[in-house]
Every structure is written in structure tokens, then in C-alpha cells.
Scaffold this motif. Structure first.
Motif, PDB file in Angstrom:
ATOM      1  N   GLU A 145       0.859  -1.181   0.000  1.00 24.71           N
ATOM      2  CA  GLU A 145       0.000   0.000   0.000  1.00 24.71           C
ATOM      3  C   GLU A 145       0.895   1.231   0.000  1.00 24.71           C
ATOM      4  OE1 GLU A 145      -3.243   2.022   2.935  1.00 24.71           O
ATOM      5  OE2 GLU A 145      -3.527  -0.102   2.470  1.00 24.71           O
ATOM      6  N   ASP A 146       0.669   2.091  -0.979  1.00 24.98           N
ATOM      7  CA  ASP A 146       1.447   3.312  -1.128  1.00 24.98           C
ATOM      8  C   ASP A 146       2.950   3.018  -1.131  1.00 24.98           C
ATOM      9  OD1 ASP A 146       1.555   6.100  -1.519  1.00 24.98           O
ATOM     10  OD2 ASP A 146       1.951   6.425   0.624  1.00 24.98           O
ATOM     11  N   GLY A 147       3.338   1.935  -1.827  1.00 23.18           N
ATOM     12  CA  GLY A 147       4.737   1.580  -1.965  1.00 23.18           C
ATOM     13  C   GLY A 147       5.359   0.923  -0.744  1.00 23.18           C
ATOM     14  N   HIS A 148       4.544   0.601   0.251  1.00 24.71           N
ATOM     15  CA  HIS A 148       5.036   0.049   1.515  1.00 24.71           C
ATOM     16  C   HIS A 148       4.400  -1.317   1.736  1.00 24.71           C
ATOM     17  CE1 HIS A 148       5.817  -0.164   5.860  1.00 24.71           C
ATOM     18  NE2 HIS A 148       4.531  -0.319   6.052  1.00 24.71           N
ATOM     19  N   ARG A 149       5.211  -2.335   2.058  1.00 24.55           N
ATOM     20  CA  ARG A 149       4.675  -3.662   2.363  1.00 24.55           C
ATOM     21  C   ARG A 149       4.057  -3.639   3.760  1.00 24.55           C
ATOM     22  NH1 ARG A 149       7.275  -9.758   2.551  1.00 24.55           N
ATOM     23  NH2 ARG A 149       5.279 -10.709   3.078  1.00 24.55           N
ATOM     24  N   LEU A 150       2.770  -4.005   3.822  1.00 19.13           N
ATOM     25  CA  LEU A 150       2.100  -4.048   5.116  1.00 19.13           C
ATOM     26  C   LEU A 150       2.613  -5.237   5.919  1.00 19.13           C
ATOM     27  CD1 LEU A 150      -1.589  -3.180   4.167  1.00 19.13           C
ATOM     28  CD2 LEU A 150       0.299  -1.657   4.756  1.00 19.13           C
ATOM     29  N   LYS A 151       2.872  -4.989   7.170  1.00 18.89           N
ATOM     30  CA  LYS A 151       3.429  -6.009   8.053  1.00 18.89           C
ATOM     31  C   LYS A 151       2.551  -6.159   9.299  1.00 18.89           C
ATOM     32  CE  LYS A 151       7.490  -6.615  10.910  1.00 18.89           C
ATOM     33  NZ  LYS A 151       8.708  -6.001  11.386  1.00 18.89           N
ATOM     34  N   ASP A 152       2.353  -5.072  10.027  1.00 17.60           N
ATOM     35  CA  ASP A 152       1.626  -5.111  11.296  1.00 17.60           C
ATOM     36  C   ASP A 152       0.188  -4.632  11.129  1.00 17.60           C
ATOM     37  OD1 ASP A 152       4.082  -5.801  12.464  1.00 17.60           O
ATOM     38  OD2 ASP A 152       4.564  -3.708  12.907  1.00 17.60           O
ATOM     39  N   MET A 153      -0.704  -5.193  11.936  1.00 15.77           N
ATOM     40  CA  MET A 153      -2.085  -4.725  12.006  1.00 15.77           C
ATOM     41  C   MET A 153      -2.153  -3.682  13.121  1.00 15.77           C
ATOM     42  SD  MET A 153      -5.399  -5.106  11.092  1.00 15.77           S
ATOM     43  CE  MET A 153      -5.824  -6.771  10.627  1.00 15.77           C
ATOM     44  N   VAL A 154      -2.627  -2.493  12.770  1.00 16.12           N
ATOM     45  CA  VAL A 154      -2.771  -1.411  13.737  1.00 16.12           C
ATOM     46  C   VAL A 154      -4.253  -1.297  14.070  1.00 16.12           C
ATOM     47  CG1 VAL A 154      -2.449   1.055  14.168  1.00 16.12           C
ATOM     48  CG2 VAL A 154      -0.777  -0.202  12.768  1.00 16.12           C
ATOM     49  N   TYR A 155      -4.589  -1.445  15.340  1.00 13.49           N
ATOM     50  CA  TYR A 155      -5.972  -1.295  15.783  1.00 13.49           C
ATOM     51  C   TYR A 155      -6.183   0.118  16.315  1.00 13.49           C
ATOM     52  CZ  TYR A 155      -7.341  -6.132  15.238  1.00 13.49           C
ATOM     53  OH  TYR A 155      -7.676  -7.349  14.701  1.00 13.49           O
ATOM     54  N   LEU A 156      -7.277   0.709  15.879  1.00 10.58           N
ATOM     55  CA  LEU A 156      -7.683   2.027  16.361  1.00 10.58           C
ATOM     56  C   LEU A 156      -9.072   1.896  16.956  1.00 10.58           C
ATOM     57  CD1 LEU A 156      -6.303   2.474  13.213  1.00 10.58           C
ATOM     58  CD2 LEU A 156      -6.175   4.738  14.227  1.00 10.58           C
ATOM     59  N   LYS A 157      -9.415   2.800  17.857  1.00 10.85           N
ATOM     60  CA  LYS A 157     -10.727   2.744  18.484  1.00 10.85           C
ATOM     61  C   LYS A 157     -11.298   4.152  18.612  1.00 10.85           C
ATOM     62  CE  LYS A 157      -8.979   2.853  23.208  1.00 10.85           C
ATOM     63  NZ  LYS A 157      -8.927   2.186  24.509  1.00 10.85           N
ATOM     64  N   LYS A 158     -12.625   4.172  18.734  1.00  6.57           N
ATOM     65  CA  LYS A 158     -13.334   5.430  18.884  1.00  6.57           C
ATOM     66  C   LYS A 158     -14.515   5.193  19.826  1.00  6.57           C
ATOM     67  CE  LYS A 158     -15.845   8.961  16.315  1.00  6.57           C
ATOM     68  NZ  LYS A 158     -16.166   9.489  14.980  1.00  6.57           N
ATOM     69  N   THR A 159     -14.686   6.088  20.786  1.00  8.13           N
ATOM     70  CA  THR A 159     -15.847   6.012  21.658  1.00  8.13           C
ATOM     71  C   THR A 159     -17.062   6.506  20.878  1.00  8.13           C
ATOM     72  OG1 THR A 159     -14.475   6.381  23.614  1.00  8.13           O
ATOM     73  CG2 THR A 159     -16.857   6.806  23.838  1.00  8.13           C
ATOM     74  N   ILE A 160     -18.117   5.698  20.833  1.00 11.18           N
ATOM     75  CA  ILE A 160     -19.305   6.057  20.049  1.00 11.18           C
ATOM     76  C   ILE A 160     -20.566   6.110  20.896  1.00 11.18           C
ATOM     77  CG2 ILE A 160     -18.393   5.225  17.871  1.00 11.18           C
ATOM     78  CD1 ILE A 160     -20.117   2.696  18.243  1.00 11.18           C
ATOM     79  N   GLY A 161     -20.576   5.459  22.046  1.00 11.04           N
ATOM     80  CA  GLY A 161     -21.810   5.388  22.847  1.00 11.04           C
ATOM     81  C   GLY A 161     -21.664   6.027  24.194  1.00 11.04           C
TER      82      GLY A 161
END
Length: 155
Positions: free
Chosen positions: A139-155
Motif C-alpha cells: 500500500e502506497d509503496g510500503h509492504r504491510l506487516k503489522d495490524m494497527v488497531y484504532l478505536k473510537k468512543t461512540i456510545g
């Protein structure tokens, strides 16, 4: 929910029909198969019936739901449709969940998008893409290696 030029629908049958667009966000069909039937699939359509975007949300535990896939058709990218879909989903799930999380590749473009939608980095799963995918994902010339988890408060 309807935006000025779009409508978002919950898709209950024929989910595989949306596979070409889902593959933009998750390149391996076997990975999509792990969550597609378990998740809620939403599709955004234009007034002309064109498919603009898709997203899959799965049920989590402890008040957390997960955005597993978000893809916008190439001709509609960078026009705010992805953000509209995220806003719709956060609003849709806020009564039943406290937090929405999303896992994405270690690409600054994608992480930046989610951060601009109010998500913050939660944790990282090292080597996720190397272990779980049968080919290198670039992606965008970069090999994806790690999964980055993001979170958002919604409730």
C-alpha cells in the motif's frame, strides 16, 4: 439514512455480489470469508444507483463492535464518502456499543484517515499481514506487516 446524494442500505442477502469492492480494502477473499457472513454489510449508493462504498461491521464483546472492511470505489475516493460511511456506522451502533474499533495495515495514509475520523491507536498486532496473508500486500509503496488497531468512543 440518506445524504444529499446517497443512501446507505443494510445488505442481508447476496453479500458476495459486493466482493469486488470489498477486495479493495482486504485483498484476500479467504480473509473476507472469515467475517462477511457474521457481519452487517452496508452499501452506499448514489441517486443514480451507482455503488459508491461498502462496509462490514461485526459484533464484538464488552461493548465493542469492529469495522472489518471499508472500501470506496476508486472513482468516488477522496470526496468524503468514506467519512460519511464511518459517521453513519458510528451513529448506527452507538446505542448498542460503547466503542468501535478498526484494524488496518501499518500505512500512514489509512491510519491518518481513521485518526481524522476521531479514532486513536489502541494496539498493534505484529506481523499480522505476513502471517495471515498468502501474498505480500503493498500500500502506497510500503509492504504491510503489522495490524494497527484504532478505536473510537461512540456510545
Amino acid at each position: 439514512m440518506t445524504f444529499s446524494n446517497t443512501r446507505i442500505s443494510l445488505i442481508k442477502t447476496g453479500k458476495k455480489h459486493f466482493l469486488p469492492l470489498l477486495l479493495l480494502a482486504d485483498e484476500q477473499e479467504s480473509m473476507i470469508d472469515r467475517y462477511l457472513d457474521k457481519g452487517d454489510l452496508y452499501a452506499m449508493f448514489g441517486n443514480d444507483g451507482d455503488l459508491i462504498a461498502v462496509a462490514v461491521v461485526t459484533d464484538g464483546t464488552d461493548g465493542v463492535c469492529e469495522l472489518k472492511n471499508l472500501a470506496v470505489a476508486p472513482e468516488y475516493q477522496h470526496q468524503g464518502y468514506g467519512r460519511r460511511m464511518v459517521d453513519f456506522l458510528c451513529n448506527r451502533y452507538k446505542d448498542n456499543y460503547n466503542i468501535m474499533q478498526v484494524g488496518t495495515g501499518d500505512s500512514m495514509i489509512t491510519i491518518g484517515f481513521y485518526e481524522s475520523c476521531g479514532f486513536v491507536v489502541s494496539h498493534i498486532v505484529k506481523d499480522f499481514f505476513i502471517i495471515n496473508y498468502d501474498h505480500a500486500i503493498i500500500e502506497d509503496g510500503h509492504r504491510l506487516k503489522d495490524m494497527v488497531y484504532l478505536k473510537k468512543t461512540i456510545g
